[in-house]
Scaffold this motif. Structure first.
Motif, short mmCIF file in Angstrom:
data_model
loop_
_atom_site.label_atom_id
_atom_site.label_comp_id
_atom_site.label_asym_id
_atom_site.label_seq_id
_atom_site.Cartn_x
_atom_site.Cartn_y
_atom_site.Cartn_z
N ILE A 130 -12.73 36.34 30.15
CA ILE A 130 -12.68 34.88 30.08
C ILE A 130 -14.09 34.32 30.33
O ILE A 130 -14.76 34.70 31.28
CB ILE A 130 -11.70 34.31 31.13
N GLY A 131 -14.50 33.40 29.46
CA GLY A 131 -15.81 32.78 29.61
C GLY A 131 -16.94 33.54 28.96
O GLY A 131 -18.07 33.04 28.94
N ASP A 132 -16.68 34.73 28.43
CA ASP A 132 -17.72 35.49 27.74
C ASP A 132 -17.90 34.89 26.35
O ASP A 132 -16.99 34.97 25.52
CB ASP A 132 -17.32 36.96 27.64
N PRO A 133 -19.05 34.30 26.04
CA PRO A 133 -19.22 33.63 24.75
C PRO A 133 -19.26 34.58 23.56
O PRO A 133 -19.13 34.13 22.41
CB PRO A 133 -20.56 32.89 24.91
N THR A 134 -19.43 35.89 23.82
CA THR A 134 -19.50 36.85 22.73
C THR A 134 -18.14 37.41 22.34
O THR A 134 -18.03 38.15 21.36
CB THR A 134 -20.42 38.03 23.10
N LEU A 135 -17.10 37.07 23.11
CA LEU A 135 -15.77 37.62 22.86
C LEU A 135 -14.75 36.51 22.64
O LEU A 135 -14.90 35.40 23.15
CB LEU A 135 -15.32 38.49 24.05
N ARG A 136 -13.70 36.82 21.89
CA ARG A 136 -12.57 35.93 21.71
C ARG A 136 -11.28 36.67 22.06
O ARG A 136 -11.12 37.85 21.72
CB ARG A 136 -12.49 35.42 20.26
N LEU A 137 -10.37 35.99 22.72
CA LEU A 137 -9.09 36.57 23.14
C LEU A 137 -7.99 36.04 22.22
O LEU A 137 -7.98 34.87 21.88
CB LEU A 137 -8.79 36.22 24.59
N HIS A 138 -7.06 36.93 21.86
CA HIS A 138 -6.00 36.55 20.94
C HIS A 138 -4.66 37.13 21.41
O HIS A 138 -4.59 38.28 21.84
CB HIS A 138 -6.29 37.08 19.53
N ARG A 139 -3.61 36.33 21.30
CA ARG A 139 -2.26 36.81 21.58
C ARG A 139 -1.81 37.72 20.43
O ARG A 139 -2.25 37.56 19.28
CB ARG A 139 -1.28 35.65 21.68
N ILE A 140 -0.91 38.62 20.77
CA ILE A 140 -0.25 39.43 19.74
C ILE A 140 1.22 39.07 19.76
O ILE A 140 1.89 39.17 20.79
CB ILE A 140 -0.44 40.94 20.00
N ARG A 141 1.75 38.63 18.62
CA ARG A 141 3.14 38.19 18.52
C ARG A 141 3.83 38.88 17.35
O ARG A 141 3.20 39.41 16.45
CB ARG A 141 3.21 36.66 18.35
N LEU A 147 9.54 50.89 38.73
CA LEU A 147 8.97 49.86 37.88
C LEU A 147 8.36 48.75 38.72
O LEU A 147 8.96 48.26 39.67
CB LEU A 147 10.05 49.28 36.96
N LEU A 148 7.14 48.36 38.36
CA LEU A 148 6.43 47.31 39.07
C LEU A 148 6.43 46.01 38.25
O LEU A 148 6.76 44.94 38.76
CB LEU A 148 4.99 47.77 39.35
N ALA A 149 6.02 46.09 36.99
CA ALA A 149 5.93 44.90 36.15
C ALA A 149 5.70 45.33 34.71
O ALA A 149 5.40 46.50 34.43
CB ALA A 149 4.79 43.99 36.61
N ASP A 150 5.86 44.39 33.79
CA ASP A 150 5.44 44.59 32.40
C ASP A 150 4.15 43.82 32.19
O ASP A 150 4.07 42.63 32.54
CB ASP A 150 6.51 44.08 31.43
N GLU A 151 3.15 44.49 31.66
CA GLU A 151 1.85 43.86 31.45
C GLU A 151 1.62 43.64 29.95
O GLU A 151 1.70 44.58 29.16
CB GLU A 151 0.74 44.72 32.03
N GLU A 152 1.33 42.41 29.58
CA GLU A 152 1.16 42.07 28.17
C GLU A 152 -0.18 42.58 27.65
O GLU A 152 -1.17 42.65 28.37
CB GLU A 152 1.26 40.55 27.99
N LEU A 153 -0.18 42.95 26.37
CA LEU A 153 -1.40 43.40 25.70
C LEU A 153 -1.95 42.27 24.82
O LEU A 153 -1.18 41.53 24.20
CB LEU A 153 -1.13 44.63 24.84
N TYR A 154 -3.27 42.17 24.76
CA TYR A 154 -3.95 41.16 23.97
C TYR A 154 -4.98 41.83 23.05
O TYR A 154 -5.42 42.96 23.31
CB TYR A 154 -4.68 40.15 24.86
N LEU A 155 -5.36 41.11 21.99
CA LEU A 155 -6.45 41.57 21.14
C LEU A 155 -7.74 40.90 21.60
O LEU A 155 -7.78 39.69 21.81
CB LEU A 155 -6.19 41.22 19.68
#
Length: 313
Positions: free
Chosen positions: A252-263, A159-167
């Motif tokens: 990050i910084g791409d004006p055509t995209l939005r990043l969202h957390r998943i909870r 095991l190296l790490a857990d990587e979070e997923l985003y929308l």
């Protein structure tokens, strides 16, 4: 069979042309042709079929080619074992990476190897995690970083790490006439059209399993393996996509995209380093994978901080 014969046979099979292979290997065409003839005579079978376009492997040639990487890797292991485990590692290290990581950590990895393991030449290959595990097991890769893979008898996973997923969604995406909130529940994600990398992809498997636990299913509208193509479809409004942190960071910084957390719940994929079984005494693999682990963990921590700041901005 001699080592050089196998190395040259493998290169001819890769290039598919005797003249070009001879040029790459620094040999005359006659000398290389003579080597092939000697190998075929020793094995008692044709390895190549001559066509108008060059050389094509016969069935016997393909079977030999399947064994060559493992043979050459075992020889390399033996040579490194004879030299001993003292001093810095030397040689070529072939590392497999998932596409999202390949986009973001290859340059930092090469920088780190250049600084800390200058006698090691790093080569990277990207692919699906299950395929990368198989390539390590057959000796075609020295090690890999993979998502969510089960234990195996022929490789070791650590095991190296857990990587979070985003929308990731288009900036124009709306739900009930309103922009998507910064944080979404998994039930919210289940209402959105999704572009995924296919059902065999580890990220999709994590998403589908988490949704199934809630009695939900992802609404997949397109399956595309290529991450760049997935993001292009998202930009055009064909759907949203659930992507690992390392794949989200370049957005990050791409004006055509939005990043969202998943909870509720948050989604994570486990990253592991895969090495051949019984390779713990190999200096090159031990020092190389240790450096890979350091760099990937450091970059993931940086990515997480910057992605969270971008979402809150």
């Amino acid at each position: 069979m001699e080592i050089k014969q196998l190395q040259h046979f493998s290169r001819i099979a890769e290039i598919g042309n005797l003249t070009r292979a001879a040029s790459v290997l620094g040999l005359t065409q006659a000398a290389l042709s003579r080597q092939v003839g000697q190998l075929e005579a020793e094995l008692g079978t044709e390895l190549f079929r001559r066509t108008g376009r060059g050389l094509v492997l016969t069935d016997a040639g393909q079977r030999l080619l399947d064994h060559v990487p493992l043979i050459l890797r075992q020889i390399a292991l033996a040579e490194r074992a004879v030299r001993g485990s003292t001093g810095p590692a030397q040689g070529n290290l072939v590392l497999g990476l998932p596409p999202s990581l390949a986009r973001t950590v290859v340059v930092p990895l090469i920088d780190a190897f250049h600084e800390r393991l200058p006698e090691v030449t790093l080569r990277t290959v990207d692919g699906l995690s299950a395929n990368l595990v198989e390539l390590v097991g057959t000796g075609k890769l020295d090690c890999s970083v993979v998502y969510n893979q089960p234990p195996s008898d022929v490789v070791e996973l650590r095991l190296l790490a857990d990587e979070e997923l985003y929308l990731v969604a288009s900036a124009a995406t709306r739900r009930a006439g309103k922009a998507l909130p910064r944080s979404l529940t998994l039930a919210d994600v289940a209402t959105l059209p999704l572009v995924t990398a296919g059902t065999v992809n580890a990220v999709h498997a994590t998403l589908a399993s988490a949704m199934a636990a809630l009695g939900l299913k992802p609404q997949v509208v397109h399956e595309i393996e290529n991450l760049t193509a997935i993001l292009d479809l998202v930009r055009k409004g064909y759907g949203c996509s659930v992507i690992p942190l390392s794949g989200v960071h370049p957005c990050i910084g791409d004006p055509t995209l939005r990043l969202h957390r998943i909870r509720k719940p948050a989604l994570r994929c486990s990253l592991s380093v895969v090495t051949p079984a019984r390779a713990s005494n190999d200096v090159l693999i031990a020092q190389g994978t240790a450096l890979v682990r350091d760099v990937v963990r450091q970059k993931l921590a940086q990515f997480h901080k910057e992605v969270e700041e971008a979402i809150d901005a």
